[in-house]
Scaffold this active site. Structure first.
Site, PDB file in Angstrom:
ATOM      1  CG  ASP A  19      -1.890   1.165   1.293  1.00 20.78           C
ATOM      2  OD1 ASP A  19      -2.308   1.644   0.212  1.00 20.78           O
ATOM      3  OD2 ASP A  19      -2.248   1.612   2.389  1.00 20.78           O
ATOM      4  CB  SER A  20       0.173   4.816  -0.468  1.00 18.92           C
ATOM      5  OG  SER A  20      -0.989   4.856   0.345  1.00 18.92           O
ATOM      6  CB  CYS A  83      -3.477   0.503  -2.265  1.00 11.61           C
ATOM      7  SG  CYS A  83      -3.676   2.245  -2.681  1.00 11.61           S
ATOM      8  CD  GLU A 161      -0.167   6.561   6.801  1.00 16.00           C
ATOM      9  OE1 GLU A 161       0.907   6.505   7.408  1.00 16.00           O
ATOM     10  OE2 GLU A 161      -0.519   5.711   5.946  1.00 16.00           O
ATOM     11  CB  CYS A 197      -9.628   4.429   1.220  1.00 21.35           C
ATOM     12  SG  CYS A 197      -7.946   4.806   1.793  1.00 21.35           S
ATOM     13  CG  HIS A 199      -4.984   4.670   4.835  1.00 18.92           C
ATOM     14  ND1 HIS A 199      -4.464   4.246   3.635  1.00 18.92           N
ATOM     15  CD2 HIS A 199      -3.936   5.170   5.544  1.00 18.92           C
ATOM     16  CE1 HIS A 199      -3.153   4.499   3.614  1.00 18.92           C
ATOM     17  NE2 HIS A 199      -2.810   5.048   4.750  1.00 18.92           N
TER      18      HIS A 199
END
Ligand code: DGL
Length: 277
Positions: A19-20, A83, A161, A197, A199
């Protein structure tokens, strides 16, 4: 994947989950629950983060370059692009140069449309995912007869994050983001919201608390885990390399990683490496 007639190849299969940032951990944890004996490498392209604000062409180039370098360096048996942003734009490009199986994550529009009783569903994703033609095609094909409200949010990506770094999540900011979805015409009838997403499932409790009325939240994590399991087949639980720990790889050395180490350990990632790309 191992050849049981050859003791030298008596190894666990190895998956690279990409993932990013930390979002793919929401997919990795589902894989780890279903396949506890699978060897896992988690890779975050934090040098290229955030993906959700990049243009399609830039994403295809970046994701292709990073996945290529990661596969060369870690030699996995399977790659999971955990992702939605990367999968909805670059999955075909990645599959063209890899010979191992590549699984992508796309928004769970189909199960959400099937589950909704009010026929009003929501999609929260990155701006790139919400705007992508791939997502538009998913909605056209699988959400026939549904009203689909969408909202792209870089704020939720950043909040996830921060949470992984042990920093506080701003409830008022989350409520404002969720409001952009629920306050659209028809939002009072929303009964199912897709977390498009990876996240966002990391903020599951916070999002539920921020919603003006209860809804079912849907993500693709467990479906991806089942897909990995189907592709790999039964895993030898007595493999000789059972001692190899899972590890995390980042593409940039930044102080935030230090703050994440406790959180990463909670996902079984005690070892951290860098592949600067
Ligand atoms: N986790 C990613 C996704 O599923 C994107 C986050 C980002 O913007 O980098 O879309």
């Amino acid at each position: 994947m191992s050849d049981s007639s050859n003791p030298n190849s008596h190894k666990r299969p190895h998956a690279l989950v990409f993932d990013s940032g930390v979002g793919g951990l929401s997919v990795m944890r589902e894989i780890a629950v279903l396949l506890p004996h699978l060897r896992l490498t988690y890779a975050a392209d934090n040098a290229g983060f955030p993906y959700g604000l990049k243009a399609e062409r830039e994403l295809v180039a970046r994701v292709s370059a990073v996945v290529r370098a990661l596969v060369e360096s870690t030699t996995p048996d399977i790659v999971v692009i955990a992702c939605n942003t990367a999968s909805t734009t670059a999955l075909d490009a990645v599959r063209q140069f890899l010979t191992i199986p590549v699984i992508g994550v796309v928004p769970a529009i189909k199960p959400a449309a099937a589950a909704s009783r009010t026929r009003v569903i929501g999609l929260l994703g990155t701006r790139a995912t919400v705007a992508s033609s791939y997502t538009g095609a998913l909605i056209d094909e699988f959400a026939v007869g549904c009203t689909v409200l969408t909202h792209g949010s870089p704020e939720l990506v950043e909040a996830a994050e921060r949470k992984m770094q042990g920093l506080p999540v701003d409830a008022a900011e989350l409520a404002a983001v969720v409001g952009h979805l629920f306050d659209q015409p028809g939002g009072d009838r929303l009964d199912t919201v897709v977390l498009g997403c990876t996240h966002f499932p990391l903020l599951g409790a916070e999002l539920a608390a921020a919603a003006p009325h209860p809804v079912a939240w849907m993500d693709s994590g467990s479906a991806i885990a089942r897909r990995v399991s189907t592709i790999l087949g039964p895993i030898d639980i007595h493999a000789a390399d059972n001692g190899i720990p899972h590890r995390a790889i980042f593409t940039a050395r930044v102080p935030a990683i230090e703050r994440m180490s406790l959180g990463l350990t909670g996902f079984g990632l005690a070892e951290i490496d860098f592949l600067e790309i």
